[in-house]
Motif scaffolding. Structure first.
Motif, short mmCIF file in Angstrom:
data_model
loop_
_atom_site.label_atom_id
_atom_site.label_comp_id
_atom_site.label_asym_id
_atom_site.label_seq_id
_atom_site.Cartn_x
_atom_site.Cartn_y
_atom_site.Cartn_z
N LEU A 49 24.89 49.94 57.76
CA LEU A 49 24.30 50.96 58.41
C LEU A 49 24.43 52.27 57.49
CD1 LEU A 49 22.30 52.36 60.55
CD2 LEU A 49 24.44 52.69 62.24
N ASN A 50 23.38 52.59 56.95
CA ASN A 50 23.52 53.71 56.01
C ASN A 50 23.10 55.04 56.88
OD1 ASN A 50 24.97 53.74 53.42
ND2 ASN A 50 23.24 52.29 52.68
N LYS A 51 23.76 56.04 56.91
CA LYS A 51 23.34 57.24 57.21
C LYS A 51 23.89 58.29 56.45
CE LYS A 51 21.05 56.10 61.15
NZ LYS A 51 19.84 56.25 61.18
N THR A 52 23.40 59.57 56.53
CA THR A 52 23.83 60.96 55.58
C THR A 52 25.11 60.95 55.72
OG1 THR A 52 21.79 61.97 55.79
CG2 THR A 52 23.42 63.20 55.02
N ASN A 53 26.07 60.98 54.74
CA ASN A 53 27.19 61.20 54.62
C ASN A 53 28.23 60.09 55.18
OD1 ASN A 53 26.79 63.54 53.21
ND2 ASN A 53 26.67 64.68 55.10
N ILE A 54 27.78 59.06 55.76
CA ILE A 54 28.82 57.87 56.35
C ILE A 54 27.96 56.59 56.06
CG2 ILE A 54 27.54 58.24 58.43
CD1 ILE A 54 30.39 57.74 59.79
N LYS A 55 28.63 55.58 55.83
CA LYS A 55 28.22 54.47 55.74
C LYS A 55 29.12 53.33 56.69
CE LYS A 55 27.21 50.66 52.55
NZ LYS A 55 27.05 50.16 50.87
N LEU A 99 36.95 43.03 48.44
CA LEU A 99 35.73 43.38 49.01
C LEU A 99 35.28 44.82 48.41
CD1 LEU A 99 36.59 42.60 52.67
CD2 LEU A 99 35.30 40.91 50.96
N LYS A 100 33.96 45.11 48.31
CA LYS A 100 33.46 46.15 47.61
C LYS A 100 32.69 46.92 48.85
CE LYS A 100 32.25 48.79 44.24
NZ LYS A 100 31.76 49.89 44.59
N ARG A 101 33.14 48.25 49.14
CA ARG A 101 32.34 48.93 50.05
C ARG A 101 32.19 50.44 49.61
NH1 ARG A 101 32.17 44.55 51.82
NH2 ARG A 101 32.75 43.81 53.97
N SER A 102 30.99 50.79 49.15
CA SER A 102 30.57 52.17 48.73
C SER A 102 31.48 51.93 47.28
CB SER A 102 30.77 53.10 49.46
OG SER A 102 29.83 53.15 50.72
N VAL A 145 34.59 48.91 58.51
CA VAL A 145 34.80 49.95 57.35
C VAL A 145 33.84 51.09 57.40
CG1 VAL A 145 34.94 50.38 54.87
CG2 VAL A 145 35.52 48.25 55.73
N SER A 146 34.36 52.21 57.71
CA SER A 146 33.62 53.52 57.70
C SER A 146 33.99 54.18 56.48
CB SER A 146 33.85 54.16 59.02
OG SER A 146 33.78 53.50 60.14
N SER A 147 33.00 54.56 55.67
CA SER A 147 32.90 55.09 54.51
C SER A 147 32.42 56.62 54.66
CB SER A 147 32.43 54.43 53.42
OG SER A 147 32.66 55.03 51.99
N TYR A 148 33.21 57.53 54.33
CA TYR A 148 32.61 59.02 54.43
C TYR A 148 32.42 59.71 52.94
CZ TYR A 148 34.46 58.38 59.39
OH TYR A 148 34.85 57.84 60.30
N THR A 149 31.18 60.09 52.63
CA THR A 149 31.15 60.75 51.54
C THR A 149 31.59 62.39 51.51
OG1 THR A 149 28.81 61.39 52.08
CG2 THR A 149 29.24 59.43 50.72
N LYS A 150 31.70 62.83 52.79
CA LYS A 150 32.04 63.93 53.11
C LYS A 150 33.34 63.80 54.21
CE LYS A 150 28.59 67.19 51.88
NZ LYS A 150 27.49 68.02 52.21
#
Length: 1311
Positions: free
Chosen positions: A25-31, A47-50, A72-77
């Protein structure tokens, strides 16, 4: 937010099945990702995540078939920006949770790979700069913000990893808080071959926790290595060498090197402390410059991130003085040059400050009377236009509700005229009050010399000093016979408050004020307003700003190796977002202290004085002694003493001694910046110092053309929108007692009677009569037009020179010699060799390839029979040109079809080549139908040569031959890189009849490179097989440079490209303005269409230049990726030729446009006038001539086309008859086809076409020439020769006396 994320992951977990892959699930500033797999599947899997890679340690899981769920929750900010330590985080934050089959969270060790967003800086050091003493080392310094890991990379010059031996190369020593030694250090690492990490060099890894936060000192001690016994074990490259070419055994003690130092750490979020902590995670030694690898097994939470710190440029005072290099003069030479320019300019600006006091002084109008008792202050502001000043005599009338002032002279009696951008004030007295002012009428007598006749008036302000009421009269128009409406008289109504506070007026006025007062660079030259901020202070502030900009730029500077990932390289020029950011931040940092210093200068009080009037009088007397004492009458000298200082000074908030603080800060900024800049240059070395100057130059341009203008515009808009207050809103505070006293003294002085009489004579009459003005207007218009043409011609000459330079640079004169050399070796025949020009059979083509081409394409021996070295065998036969990859044969074929004219299946036909109908089938060897048995012959040399390849498959292009336009695909055979294998390939092609009836063209293509002159040569030898039988040969040799911007010529080319681009932008803007002004009539003028064509071609040229650069990069990348495969450079040749054609047309247009510039004078365009005058007669003649001439062309083709080469087609016959007009007669050739008919044909052609029609053409032109000459002789024009002569007189008139000419400008009628 965490609850919402958890619920989202939980809902997606319900929908995800084991083995179904990653649910994302891709959203603004978070995946968010959810994945379910068995323990066995996850085990030992990365494993590759962002931007994050991770692996999970599942060794403790007993049941390998059990399902494991990974969230896995990846935060761009990062979500915890207010947590302690958040400012240190440099990577994306990531939350990693693992759950078992019972949906219970389990805590497993995790290895996380974070990408480092910043780029480490490699700094170069010389071996000779090692520190002195009994324990010599190189010393470096870095800062630790926490107990993080330290990574150090050492990359020696001229070293190959394959040559490294298993022994110590370097010793690295680290200490916290002090310089390490061999005996005293906290950490030590010996570097040998196993510590090498390609491509960064030797790696020193200091584990996290070794040092606490603080300053870490690093010592690097190179070791001495004994030379090896076998120094020839490595393979040398003699002529072609890329990077890291070695010429001797590597010895660290003598090797220069580059070093990169970074610190990196792992963090996890501790919710209890609301902080990013370094407990529970550690940095692994797998970490590199590009990636931080963290192992987390006991972290306080599942949220992780990393830190990556690149220390800024610092100066190592421990060793910097040992790095002084006298040849490294780029930085300190620039500093010295700036200081020299400053001290040379200082006296001039000091004199200008003294003259500013004179310019700002207020005097009574020369026609003031002793009876005047009511006073007004007149402020006259001249515009900032070019040539806006005047020395003409100006008169005026002020109208009011109770009458007017009568004709007054706008002068103090001895200062002549008004300078461009000047702000002059006068005291005007009247016997009685005038009441409410309504208009201001003024004019001049057009008596100035040259450009000083005209006057561009910005505005006039009249202050009623008794009522403190200000009246503003806006003009912003020319008082000139050659500008605007040609009027030298204006009636200016008083401006209302609404008019003065309108947005356009406010923005214009405040922009003007800010430009002349707040723009630091411009205000040094233009300073019309009264201000405490002197020119000398402005000059010194500008110098300090330059030095501060330089030091700020040096602190953040990174060279090309450090910003390469985001770098754009165009030859020797390199730009990147980092360099632009650095230059922009540098000027911002430097601007803040300069604003403070300038505010001190502006807001400081003046020094204490005993009497302001005495000080001003002393200043004026000094001026009198300096400039005018020898040329002024005694009365005028005495009049100087009547300057009066009646203004009450505004009390400034800062005391006068604050100025000395500002001067101290300026000196401190300059000296400190210069000192540290010299240290930085010694730390960098020569190469990096010179590269840094380009970044500083960019910052300097930003200061002048971006920051200051932006400040001017923004401040003007802000004041207009928010404050809405005019610039000159308040009337000055004056001392009326001083004014009246000065008026009495001025009026009672008997010595002013002569001056009053003289000025009253000038005010007796109004504006000049229209008849007088008309003569002056015509004369002035001619002068202005000639001067404009002269300026335009100079500017256009620069443009033409740039166009010529670009055209010349893109066509090297040595290309012909290179082509001629290949012609002599391959194309031309001799008694010993078969040249390509004499190939006329298929067998001859194979013989040319084997016996003429291959011996030269694959040289084996010198001319004396000695064998060539291996490296020299990569050259062409002349040993001057290098082969770029192997050569290639490409064949295009047509299918067999049923003949249209012979009804017989036994005789199939092969039509002429048609790209849409060409043969594109696949065959076995010998053109046998393709089947599975072809795989059995895969071991043969030419298997691929019988399989069709499309143009996309081989990166090919269509090509125009002599008989057809051939496609870019075909049947391709690539030769080997040696002669023996290539001959085997050729023999196999010949044995299996690769060329047969269906062949329509065979291309042999190869590319050479001449390193002596940096030229590539793309060679195509084309053999065309005609349907009629026989062979046509065609050779196409095209020289080109993939990159023009190399060396000194390349730098000059880039400068020319830049200037041309600026010219193009200016031309586009001017044309848009002209089209909006003229509308459709713009397109009715021929020269406008020529200009439009030139702009279109210019834009096309830029596009073609970019395409050439793109295909050059693509072609060279293909070659470097595989040097044993053929790479076509025909794309570059195509776009290069297209670019040259466009530049040739632009060069032609640019040259003939000189006629358009000179077209104001008919003497310069007689040819155009002659042709235009004879237009009707020429059009009629052209019709008759065309009919007769075309009749002879058709007749010649029909009579002789079957037997004579010169008449084989209509087009060729046209060329042959045209040659006969210029004297190239070939009667003997056509007489062989039919003597009687040829003689009759040629006799009538000579009689009718050459004798009669050509004579008629000459008569028409002669008549038009006579008419044009008579018209031109009657014209008298002020032209370019007059402009040049007048300019020469202006320059040397003070040294020599020149005779006056009859039409000199002093004879222009004036009052």
């Amino acid at each position: 937010m965490r609850a919402a994320i958890h619920d989202t992951l939980l809902s997606r977990s319900k929908l995800t099945q084991a083995g179904a892959g990653v649910n994302t699930l891709n959203k603004t500033n978070i995946k968010l990702t959810v994945e379910k797999e068995t323990v066995q599947t996850f085990q030992n899997k990365t494993l590759k995540r962002s931007d994050v890679k991770l692996s999970i340690d599942l060794d403790n899981m007993q049941n390998t078939a059990e399902e494991v769920e990974l969230w896995v929750s990846s935060y761009t900010k990062q979500p915890y920006i207010y947590a302690s330590g958040a400012s240190q985080i440099s990577s994306n934050a990531v939350n990693i949770s693992t759950r078992n089959s019972d949906e219970q969270e389990i805590n497993l060790p995790r290895t996380v790979h974070f990408s480092n967003s910043r780029y480490a800086s490699f700094k170069h050091y010389y071996a000779a700069n090692i520190s002195d003493g009994i324990d010599p080392m190189f010393y470096f310094v870095t800062d630790l913000v926490a107990s993080d890991s330290v990574l150090v990379y050492i990359m020696p010059d001229d070293v190959d990893f394959a040559d490294l031996r298993e022994e110590d190369m370097y010793n690295a020593y680290l200490s916290l808080g002090d310089y390490p030694t061999s005996e005293s250090h906290s950490f030590m690492k010996s570097l040998e071959a196993r510590d090498w990490e390609d491509p960064y060099g030797f790696k020193v890894f200091v584990p996290s926790g070794t040092f606490s936060a603080g300053r870490v000192y690093i010592g690097l001690k190179p070791k001495t290595i004994a030379p090896t016994q076998n120094q020839d074990r490595r393979r040398r490259k003699r002529s072609i060498c890329t990077s890291n070419c070695t010429t001797s055994d590597f010895n660290p003690i003598d090797s220069n090197f580059s070093i990169a130092i970074v610190t990196t750490g792992c963090r996890s979020y501790d919710e209890a402390q609301n902080a990013w902590v370094d407990t529970g995670c550690r940095v692994l030694d797998l970490s590199t410059i590009n990636e931080t690898v963290c192992f987390c097994d006991n972290s306080p939470s599942n949220t992780f991130a990393s830190t990556f710190y690149v220390p800024p440029n610092t100066i190592d005072f421990h060793a910097v003085w040992s790095k002084f290099d006298p040849t490294n003069a780029a930085v300190y030479g620039t500093l010295i040059a700036l200081l020299v320019v400053y001290f040379l300019a200082l006296p001039w600006f000091r004199r200008q400050d003294g003259r500013d006091l004179d310019r700002w002084a207020t005097m009574f109008l020369c026609d003031s009377e002793i009876s005047d008792s009511y006073f007004y202050l007149l402020s006259v502001q001249t515009g900032l236009r070019r040539e806006s000043g005047t020395t003409s005599n100006v008169n005026f009338i002020v109208g009011a509700e109770h009458g007017d002032t009568g004709v007054r002279v706008l002068s103090d009696g001895f200062t002549k005229g008004f300078e461009a951008g000047s702000f002059r004030t006068f005291l005007m007295g009247t016997p009685v009050p005038l009441g409410e002012l309504t208009y201001f009428r003024l004019w001049h007598d057009n008596s100035g010399l040259g450009d000083m006749r005209s006057w561009y008036l910005h505005k006039i302000m009249v202050d009623d000093l008794q009522t403190k009421r200000r009246y503003v009269f806006m003009c912003d128009k020319w008082l000139a016979v050659e500008q605007d409406d040609g009027m030298i008289e204006r009636v200016l109504p008083v401006c209302s408050k609404d008019a003065l506070t309108s947005y356009d007026q406010l923005i214009s006025q405040h922009a003007r004020f800010n430009a002349t007062e707040n723009h630091l660079w411009l205000s040094m030259i233009i300073r019309p307003q009264r201000s405490n901020f002197t020119r000398v202070q402005r000059l010194s502030s500008a110098l300090a700003l330059l030095f501060l900009t330089m030091i700020a730029s040096a602190m953040f500077y990174r060279d090309s190796s450090e910003v390469q990932p985001s770098e754009v390289s165009i030859g020797i020029l390199r730009f990147s977002l980092t360099s632009l950011y650095t230059s922009f931040m540098s000027i911002l940092i430097a601007t803040v202290p300069m604003i403070c210093i300038t505010m001190i200068f502006r807001k400081s009080r003046k020094p204490p004085k005993k009497d302001a009037q005495s000080r001003l009088r002393d200043s004026l007397l000094q001026k009198l002694k300096r400039n005018k004492s020898e040329n002024m009458s005694p009365a005028e000298k005495k009049l100087q003493s009547h300057y009066v200082d009646f203004l009450k000074e505004t009390e400034m908030p800062l005391p006068h001694w604050a100025v000395y603080i500002a001067w101290f800060l300026l000196a401190l900024a300059v000296v400190t910046s210069a000192f540290f800049l010299i240290l930085y240059s010694m730390e960098w070395g020569k190469s990096k110092s010179e590269t840094w100057l380009s970044t500083f130059f960019l910052s300097f341009l930003e200061s002048i053309f971006v920051m200051d203008p932006l400040n001017v515009i923004l401040m003007a808009v802000l004041i207009a929108l928010v404050i809405r207050k005019p610039v000159d809103n308040d009337s000055p505070d004056v001392d009326m007692g001083k004014i009246k006293e000065a008026a009495q003294n001025f009026g009672s002085d008997p010595s002013r009677s002569y001056m009053t009489f003289r000025m009253q004579v000038l005010s007796k009459q109004g504006p000049p009569e229209e008849v007088v003005l008309e003569g002056a207007r015509k004369q002035r218009e001619q002068e202005v037009q000639a001067q404009a043409v002269f300026r335009r011609l100079i500017i256009y000459a620069i443009f033409v020179f740039v166009v010529f330079s670009i055209s010349y640079i893109n066509r090297d004169a040595r290309s012909f010699n290179l082509k001629r050399s290949l012609d002599g070796q391959l194309y031309e025949s001799s008694i010993y060799t078969l040249g390509f020009q004499n190939v006329n059979t298929t067998l001859g083509l194979f013989q040319w390839l084997q016996y003429t081409l291959f011996p030269r394409y694959f040289p084996e021996t010198y001319y004396n029979g000695d064998s060539l070295p291996v490296l020299d065998k990569l050259y062409f036969g002349d040993l001057e040109n290098v082969r770029i990859g192997p050569g290639r044969l490409r064949q295009v074929r047509m299918r067999k079809v049923t003949c249209k004219y012979i009804i017989d299946d036994r005789h199939p036909c092969v039509e002429k080549y048609d790209e849409d109908e060409e043969d594109n089938g696949n065959y076995c060897i010998g053109w046998e139908p393709y089947n599975s048995s072809c795989a059995q012959n895969a071991a043969r040399f030419t298997t691929d040569g019988w399989v069709y390849k499309s143009a996309d498959d081989i990166w090919g292009m269509s090509y125009m031959g002599r008989r057809a336009f051939y496609g870019g695909g075909g049947y391709v055979v690539t030769f080997d890189i040696n002669q023996a294998n290539s001959i085997s390939i050729l023999n196999e092609l010949s044995s299996y009849a690769w060329i047969d009836r269906q062949t329509r063209a065979v291309f042999f293509e190869f590319t050479l490179y001449n390193p002596n002159i940096n030229l590539f040569m793309s060679a195509i030898y084309l053999t065309e097989f005609l349907p009629t039988g026989g062979i046509l040969t065609w050779m196409d040799l095209q020289s080109f440079r993939p990159y023009q911007a190399l060396g000194a010529i390349g730098a000059y080319a880039l400068i020319c490209y830049f200037i041309y681009f600026i010219f193009l932008i200016v031309s586009i803007v001017r044309m848009i303005i002209q089209v909006r002004k003229e509308g459709k009539s713009f397109f009715k003028k021929t020269w406008n269409l020529v200009d439009l064509l030139c702009i279109v071609l210019g834009i096309t040229g830029i596009v073609l230049w970019a395409l050439r650069l793109k295909y050059s990069n693509d072609a060279l990348d293909r070659y470097y990726n595989s040097r044993t495969t053929f790479v076509t450079f025909h794309h570059i040749v195509y776009w290069d030729n297209a670019f040259v054609i466009v530049m040739a047309i632009i060069t032609f247009i640019a040259t003939i446009r000189i006629l358009q510039i000179l077209g104001y004078n008919r003497r310069m365009t007689q040819l155009v006038e002659v042709i235009a005058g004879a237009g009707p007669d020429l059009s009629s003649f052209a019709l008759v001539f065309g009919i007769v001439y075309f009749a002879y062309v058709i007749t010649g083709y029909l009579l002789f086309g079957a037997n004579v080469k010169g008449y084989r087609s209509v087009f060729v016959a046209f060329g042959s008859l045209t040659n006969s007009i210029i004297g190239k007669n070939h009667l003997d050739i056509i007489t062989s086809a039919g003597p009687l008919m040829a003689e009759l044909y040629y006799f009538t052609y000579i009689l009718i076409v050459i004798l009669i029609l050509i004579s008629m053409f000459a008569v028409i032109l002669n008549q038009s020439i006579s008419t044009v000459r008579q018209e031109i002789q009657q014209e008298k024009v002020y032209g370019l020769t007059n402009v040049i002569a007048d300019s020469f007189k202006d320059i040397f008139g003070s040294l020599f006396r020149f005779p006056r000419r009859k039409n000199d400008e002093h004879e222009v009628p004036k009052v």
